[in-house]
Design an enzyme around this catalytic site. Structure first.
Site, PDB file in Angstrom:
ATOM      1  N   GLU A 244     -44.601 -20.562 -77.605  1.00 57.61           N
ATOM      2  CA  GLU A 244     -44.157 -21.953 -77.676  1.00 57.61           C
ATOM      3  C   GLU A 244     -42.652 -21.933 -77.503  1.00 57.61           C
ATOM      4  OE1 GLU A 244     -42.424 -25.098 -78.396  1.00 57.61           O
ATOM      5  OE2 GLU A 244     -42.664 -24.498 -80.487  1.00 57.61           O
ATOM      6  N   CYS A 278     -37.023 -28.190 -80.072  1.00 60.17           N
ATOM      7  CA  CYS A 278     -37.399 -27.868 -78.690  1.00 60.17           C
ATOM      8  C   CYS A 278     -37.867 -29.106 -77.938  1.00 60.17           C
ATOM      9  CB  CYS A 278     -38.464 -26.778 -78.663  1.00 60.17           C
ATOM     10  SG  CYS A 278     -39.902 -27.129 -79.691  1.00 60.17           S
TER      11      CYS A 278
END
Length: 486
Positions: A244, A278
């Site tokens: 991820e 993110c």
């Protein structure tokens, strides 16, 4: 909070170099300990391997009961955990309290996801039944990030343990404390020796862990490190990778009547957690002309009102520092570089005091700038483009190798539906911040943002593999008309 590593149920001081973590708002040392050596990492992986058989054979209900006990311990100590996260990350206390709550909440979500995404199903046809089960992979290496040092690794570890895997966990060297905190509570909850092991350290420790005998690597962090891990396992089909990674996330603002509300959503998208999520918006795409001018004016005024401060200030700040003075310096250089290349500074990103990790949020119009690098600046830096029409806005939004999150602010449902169909991202939001995501949904992206193994609710998928069985309590007798048999 321990300054030790944990191998096979035993806390001990590491044998590697000493390192510390620091409060980015004050520079004060928060945690000091010794890193795990390569041999200690291998020992931790061996302990996890030895514990795997017993843990995998432990009834699912018993594994879940231990995780529920862990959940209750995190709830009991949630304020202590939140304060620790604030001190190591610099995030405001109001925000770290939500992270501590998410750590506890992950348990119930993961239990539900295990049954819905994996679990066991059965169909019967005559004397034969078909059974679908899911089995654990074995030893999982978990490498955590610094921005959510408890919540994000916890989101790998809890579903891995529920599925029957064992774990070796390395927190970020910049935030080792919260990782140690959650492991301590797991041990208190009754996780057996060797099932969860903790190694602390920097890059060398991480490389030792990905090089150890593990069956899976679960990583949340930057795209460069994720790509290096991917390359490391290019000839290892036996190791499952769940990566991820980051994003150069676009946010289109087009045809919104409530300019103030839209500006607030942009601020939430770009500057929440000091831009250290993110999913933060990195690229704002606006129409040329009056509508874009009004948007920029509203955004700039609201940005000026952002309260920046230390985690426990009263009143609470919206933004704290970034993780370190070094990161702050890199962000300031990146902003200056964009301005020097025909960028127009709307609001300057600058370090507030020499040697500080506090920066002001930056906004730069790069419409006239050629060759803007497709990269993620992990901090409060927002680039703005002005375009002629909506088709160009979508094309620009998709002009990235990343594909984590994307958003559109518009009153026009047709534009939303078009954007939804054509955008390339794993998280696509309408009239909501790009940083908004549900723990009851998958979390991940495409391209350089991951390897098609989203986390959150879908973590169950990479923590267990499907096994299909055809079963009968007795052998079927040979039929008189069995083809080819005399």
């Amino acid at each position: 909070m321990t300054d030790k590593i944990l191998i096979d149920g035993q806390w001990r001081i590491g044998s590697g170099p000493e390192f510390s973590s620091f409060d980015p708002s004050t520079g004060e040392a928060i945690w000091t300990g010794k890193s795990a050596t390569k041999s200690e990492v291998n020992e931790a992986a061996s302990a996890a391997r030895a514990a795997f058989k017993s843990w995998a054979l432990t009834p699912l209900g018993d594994r879940i009961a231990i995780m529920e006990k862990y959940r209750d311990l995190i709830k009991r100590d949630s304020e202590e955990l939140a304060r620790l996260i604030s001190r190591e990350t610099g995030k405001p206390f109001w925000e770290t309290k939500t992270e501590a709550a998410a750590v506890a909440g992950k348990v119930d979500i993961s239990i539900r996801a295990y049954y819905e995404r994996t679990g066991e199903t059965e169909t019967a046809t005559g004397a034969t039944r078909g059974v679908l089960r899911h089995k654990p992979h074995g030893v999982m290496a978990v490498l955590g990030p610094y921005n959510f040092p408890a919540h994000l690794p916890n989101g790998h570890i809890v579903p891995a343990l529920i599925a029957g895997n064992t774990v070796v966990f390395k927190p970020s060297e910049m935030t080792p404390g919260p990782g140690a905190f959650i492991v301590e509570r797991m041990i208190e909850a009754g996780v057996p020796a060797g099932v969860v092991n903790l190694v602390q350290g920097g890059r060398e420790t991480g490389e030792a862990l990905t090089g150890a005998e593990v069956d899976g690597v679960l990583f949340t962090g930057g795209a460069k490190t994720g790509l290096a891990i991917h390359k490391q396992f290019v000839d290892r089909l036996d190791v499952i990778l769940a990566l991820e990674l980051g994003g150069n996330n676009p946010l289109i603002w087009w045809d919104s009547a409530d300019v103030e509300a839209a500006a607030f959503t942009v601020v939430q998208s770009a500057f929440l957690t000091s831009g250290q999520r993110c999913t933060c918006a990195r690229r704002l795409i606006l129409p040329k002309g009056e509508a874009g001018d009004k948007a920029i004016e509203a955004l700039a005024k609201l940005t000026d009102r952002i309260r920046i401060g230390a985690p426990f200030d009263d009143p609470q700040p919206f933004m704290g520092p970034v993780i370190s003075p070094k990161i702050a310096e890199g962000l300031e250089r990146a902003f200056d570089h964009l301005v020097e290349g025909d960028g127009e500074a709307i609001r300057n990103l600058s370090i507030r005091e020499d040697g500080s990790a506090f920066v002001s949020p930056g906004i730069v119009d790069v419409t006239r700038r050629d060759n803007v690098a497709d990269e993620e600046h992990f901090g409060p830096l927002l680039k703005v483009w002005r375009v002629d029409d909506f088709d160009e806005a979508i094309d620009l939004a998709n002009k990235t190798k990343f594909g984590l999150s994307a958003g559109i602010l518009t009153d026009d449902m047709t534009k939303w539906e078009t954007f939804l169909k054509l955008s390339r991202a794993g998280i696509v939001n309408w009239n909501r911040q790009t940083t908004g995501a549900s723990g009851a949904a998958p979390f991940g992206g495409i391209g350089a943002s991951g390897n098609h193994r989203p986390s959150a609710y879908y973590a169950a998928d990479y923590c267990a593999f499907p096994v299909a069985s055809m079963e009968g309590e007795k052998l079927l007798p040979l039929a008189d008309d069995q083809v080819g048999i005399k």
